[in-house]
Design an enzyme around this catalytic site. Structure first.
Site, PDB file in Angstrom:
ATOM      1  N   GLU A  43       6.502  48.761  58.404  1.00 57.71           N
ATOM      2  CA  GLU A  43       7.156  47.386  58.149  1.00 57.71           C
ATOM      3  C   GLU A  43       8.618  47.873  59.034  1.00 57.71           C
ATOM      4  O   GLU A  43       9.230  48.836  58.972  1.00 57.71           O
ATOM      5  CB  GLU A  43       7.576  47.038  56.924  1.00 57.71           C
ATOM      6  CG  GLU A  43       8.279  45.755  56.741  1.00 57.71           C
ATOM      7  CD  GLU A  43       8.700  45.335  55.556  1.00 57.71           C
ATOM      8  OE1 GLU A  43       9.319  44.142  55.415  1.00 57.71           O
ATOM      9  OE2 GLU A  43       8.104  45.861  54.743  1.00 57.71           O
ATOM     10  N   SER A  69       7.269  41.770  56.989  1.00 58.71           N
ATOM     11  CA  SER A  69       6.781  41.295  55.841  1.00 58.71           C
ATOM     12  C   SER A  69       6.851  39.865  55.642  1.00 58.71           C
ATOM     13  O   SER A  69       6.229  39.322  54.805  1.00 58.71           O
ATOM     14  CB  SER A  69       7.109  42.226  54.734  1.00 58.71           C
ATOM     15  OG  SER A  69       8.622  41.612  54.544  1.00 58.71           O
TER      16      SER A  69
END
Length: 153
Positions: A43, A69
């Site tokens: 991420e 996310s």
């Protein structure tokens, strides 16, 4: 259209942001963070939040083959596929190129002639990041693209 600032890792991008080397209006291109390049499709939380903390998230774009996310604020384009590790378009972007992002049509366009891209593709060499021995190394060699769910194939 804007010109990109390219990084071959999340760490390079974070360093540039924290050192104040990113100007308003920049497009940051973070590559080699996809399923194979990361490996594991990490991420891109840190560069996104650092842009926000530096007051740049409303003035810059971030394009990556890594993932987000959903807690984004600003223009962030993730999960680009094919990824840089597969010589996708993101691997061929250079400083000085022009990129346009059409949010409504969800299109990203690299304004570089096909002949130039083909020449870059011929000269391209994959970047293979060091990872601890184990699952990530195996995953990198067998991961499907982000467009296919980044599953172990």
């Amino acid at each position: 259209m804007v010109q990109p600032v390219t990084f071959d890792s999340e760490d390079e991008a974070v360093e540039a942001i924290m050192e104040g080397n990113i100007a308003k209006g920049s497009v940051l291109v973070l590559r080699y963070e996809g399923p194979k390049g990361g490996p594991g499709m990490p991420e891109m939380y840190e560069p996104m939040k650092y842009l926000e903390g530096m007051g740049l998230s409303d003035h810059c774009a971030l394009i990556t083959d890594g993932r987000f996310s959903g807690s984004n604020r600003g223009l962030f384009v993730g999960h680009l596929s094919p990824e840089a590790a597969d010589c996708g378009m993101i691997a061929l972007i250079e400083a000085g190129d022009e990129i346009s992002i059409d949010i409504e049509t969800r299109e990203l366009t690299l304004h570089v002639e096909d002949a130039v891209l083909e020449e870059r593709r011929k000269l391209w060499k994959p970047l293979r990041k060091e990872v601890p021995r184990g699952f990530l190394d195996v995953y990198r060699d067998r991961a499907a693209s982000a467009a296919e769910g980044a599953v172990f194939a």
